[in-house]
Design an enzyme around this catalytic site. Structure first.
Site, PDB file in Angstrom:
ATOM      1  N   GLY A  33      32.606  60.405  31.257  1.00 11.80           N
ATOM      2  CA  GLY A  33      32.828  58.983  31.537  1.00 11.80           C
ATOM      3  C   GLY A  33      34.064  58.776  32.395  1.00 11.80           C
ATOM      4  O   GLY A  33      34.047  58.012  33.368  1.00 11.80           O
ATOM      5  N   GLU A  42      48.086  72.965  26.314  1.00 10.87           N
ATOM      6  CA  GLU A  42      48.178  72.229  25.057  1.00 10.87           C
ATOM      7  C   GLU A  42      48.830  70.871  25.323  1.00 10.87           C
ATOM      8  O   GLU A  42      49.843  70.806  26.018  1.00 10.87           O
ATOM      9  CB  GLU A  42      49.050  73.022  24.084  1.00 10.87           C
ATOM     10  CG  GLU A  42      48.710  72.739  22.648  1.00 10.87           C
ATOM     11  CD  GLU A  42      49.696  73.432  21.721  1.00 10.87           C
ATOM     12  OE1 GLU A  42      50.014  72.856  20.684  1.00 10.87           O
ATOM     13  OE2 GLU A  42      50.155  74.530  22.081  1.00 10.87           O
ATOM     14  N   ASP A  77      46.055  59.796  29.740  1.00 16.44           N
ATOM     15  CA  ASP A  77      46.185  59.981  28.306  1.00 16.44           C
ATOM     16  C   ASP A  77      46.367  58.598  27.696  1.00 16.44           C
ATOM     17  O   ASP A  77      47.072  57.761  28.264  1.00 16.44           O
ATOM     18  CB  ASP A  77      47.392  60.871  27.984  1.00 16.44           C
ATOM     19  CG  ASP A  77      47.309  61.417  26.574  1.00 16.44           C
ATOM     20  OD1 ASP A  77      46.292  62.052  26.238  1.00 16.44           O
ATOM     21  OD2 ASP A  77      48.240  61.198  25.778  1.00 16.44           O
ATOM     22  N   PHE A 108      34.214  51.836  22.365  1.00 17.14           N
ATOM     23  CA  PHE A 108      34.200  53.088  21.612  1.00 17.14           C
ATOM     24  C   PHE A 108      35.453  53.142  20.733  1.00 17.14           C
ATOM     25  O   PHE A 108      36.315  52.264  20.793  1.00 17.14           O
ATOM     26  CB  PHE A 108      34.157  54.296  22.570  1.00 17.14           C
ATOM     27  CG  PHE A 108      35.412  54.461  23.395  1.00 17.14           C
ATOM     28  CD1 PHE A 108      35.639  53.682  24.520  1.00 17.14           C
ATOM     29  CD2 PHE A 108      36.401  55.379  23.028  1.00 17.14           C
ATOM     30  CE1 PHE A 108      36.797  53.813  25.267  1.00 17.14           C
ATOM     31  CE2 PHE A 108      37.560  55.523  23.777  1.00 17.14           C
ATOM     32  CZ  PHE A 108      37.762  54.735  24.900  1.00 17.14           C
ATOM     33  N   GLY A 109      35.539  54.200  19.946  1.00 15.20           N
ATOM     34  CA  GLY A 109      36.763  54.485  19.189  1.00 15.20           C
ATOM     35  C   GLY A 109      37.200  53.338  18.297  1.00 15.20           C
ATOM     36  O   GLY A 109      36.442  52.837  17.467  1.00 15.20           O
ATOM     37  N   ASP A 123      37.822  50.308  19.038  1.00 14.12           N
ATOM     38  CA  ASP A 123      37.540  48.967  19.575  1.00 14.12           C
ATOM     39  C   ASP A 123      37.061  47.922  18.549  1.00 14.12           C
ATOM     40  O   ASP A 123      37.466  46.760  18.637  1.00 14.12           O
ATOM     41  CB  ASP A 123      36.531  49.051  20.729  1.00 14.12           C
ATOM     42  CG  ASP A 123      37.185  49.547  22.018  1.00 14.12           C
ATOM     43  OD1 ASP A 123      38.430  49.566  22.076  1.00 14.12           O
ATOM     44  OD2 ASP A 123      36.454  49.899  22.958  1.00 14.12           O
TER      45      ASP A 123
HETATM   46  P1  IMP Z   1      42.447  60.792  25.427  1.00 12.88           P
HETATM   47  O1  IMP Z   1      41.037  60.964  25.866  1.00 12.88           O
HETATM   48  O2  IMP Z   1      43.189  62.036  25.157  1.00 12.88           O
HETATM   49  O3  IMP Z   1      43.200  59.850  26.307  1.00 12.88           O
HETATM   50  O4  IMP Z   1      42.360  60.124  23.961  1.00 12.88           O
HETATM   51  C1  IMP Z   1      42.290  58.778  23.839  1.00 12.88           C
HETATM   52  C2  IMP Z   1      41.993  58.408  22.392  1.00 12.88           C
HETATM   53  O5  IMP Z   1      42.666  57.179  22.139  1.00 12.88           O
HETATM   54  C3  IMP Z   1      40.522  58.129  22.192  1.00 12.88           C
HETATM   55  O6  IMP Z   1      39.864  59.249  21.688  1.00 12.88           O
HETATM   56  C4  IMP Z   1      40.564  56.967  21.207  1.00 12.88           C
HETATM   57  O7  IMP Z   1      40.769  57.455  19.907  1.00 12.88           O
HETATM   58  C5  IMP Z   1      41.816  56.216  21.603  1.00 12.88           C
HETATM   59  N1  IMP Z   1      41.546  55.207  22.653  1.00 12.88           N
HETATM   60  C6  IMP Z   1      42.127  55.154  23.883  1.00 12.88           C
HETATM   61  N2  IMP Z   1      41.663  54.121  24.604  1.00 12.88           N
HETATM   62  C7  IMP Z   1      40.768  53.499  23.816  1.00 12.88           C
HETATM   63  C8  IMP Z   1      39.923  52.353  24.026  1.00 12.88           C
HETATM   64  O8  IMP Z   1      39.896  51.713  25.086  1.00 12.88           O
HETATM   65  N3  IMP Z   1      39.132  52.033  22.997  1.00 12.88           N
HETATM   66  C9  IMP Z   1      39.125  52.709  21.819  1.00 12.88           C
HETATM   67  N4  IMP Z   1      39.866  53.782  21.575  1.00 12.88           N
HETATM   68  C10 IMP Z   1      40.697  54.184  22.576  1.00 12.88           C
END
Ligand code: IMP
Length: 198
Positions: free
Chosen positions: A14, A43, A72, A153-154, A156
């Site tokens: 995505g 890491e 991130d 997602f997550g 939200d």
């Molecule tokens: P990354 O892919 O290492 O940046 O991890 C981001 C993590 O933060 C995701 O797996 C979610 O747990 C959380 N996260 C970041 N942005 C969002 C969002 O827009 N909606 C929901 N969860 C988010």
């Protein structure tokens, strides 16, 4: 058009697609980590979103001598001292469903007034022989009383955005992109890329 190659230092399809849509019209040939020879991903041991974004992008630039972009992001909850923060993806376990994680948050905040939280997104752009550029943006929200909505997602469904009176999961993708941490950071990066091109 500048005809430069850039690597989106991510394995998330995505994210790769979104960055591709932003970078290709600006003349970049966009590669992902799977287009490169085997590369041990570093890491993510930074203590801030910015550090982790730079770690991811810089490792690609150092190893392959090529421009790179990485992001991130995560959710900071005030009542938890900013956690899950940089641990958002792995908090309570990488494979744990978000329905469970979100219920834990709702339960721990039950009857509490201090429900402030924010999403943060840092994007790093690294280039050979140049200092990394980092853009960071946030969106201030509150933890809802209950999970609502099925988009996004997550976290939200429990992240409520007062100006719209909706959780992030009740917004259309366009609505969310218009106000989100990632949307705002991406628009600033686009502006920077356009200025660089002139
Ligand atoms: P990354 O892919 O290492 O940046 O991890 C981001 C993590 O933060 C995701 O797996 C979610 O747990 C959380 N996260 C970041 N942005 C969002 C969002 O827009 N909606 C929901 N969860 C988010």
């Amino acid at each position: 058009m500048n005809g430069k190659q850039i690597v989106v230092a991510s394995t998330n399809q995505g994210k790769i697609r979104e960055f591709r849509e932003m970078l290709e019209p600006r003349g970049y040939e966009v590669l992902s980590l799977s287009d490169l020879p085997e590369h041990d991903e570093p890491e993510e041991n930074g203590t801030t979103f910015a550090e982790n974004a730079v770690i991811k992008a810089q490792s690609v630039t150092d190893r392959f001598g090529i421009e790179a972009i990485a992001d991130d992001s995560g959710l900071q909850i005030d009542a938890f001292g900013g956690e899950p923060g940089v641990h958002s993806a792995r908090w309570l376990g990488h494979e744990t469903p978000y329905t469970y994680k979100n219920n834990v948050i709702l339960e721990r905040l039950k009857d509490r007034e201090d429900r402030g939280c924010r999403y943060v997104c840092a994007i790093a752009w690294t280039r050979p022989a140049k200092d990394p550029i980092v853009i960071e943006d946030t969106v201030d929200c509150v933890i809802a009383d209950e999970a609502r909505g099925t988009n996004g997602f997550g976290y939200d469904p429990i992240v409520y955005y007062p100006p719209y009176g909706k959780t992030m999961a009740e917004m259309t993708p366009e609505e969310k992109h218009g106000i989100s941490h990632r949307g705002k950071a991406v628009r600033r990066l686009e502006k920077m890329l356009d200025e660089e091109d002139q």
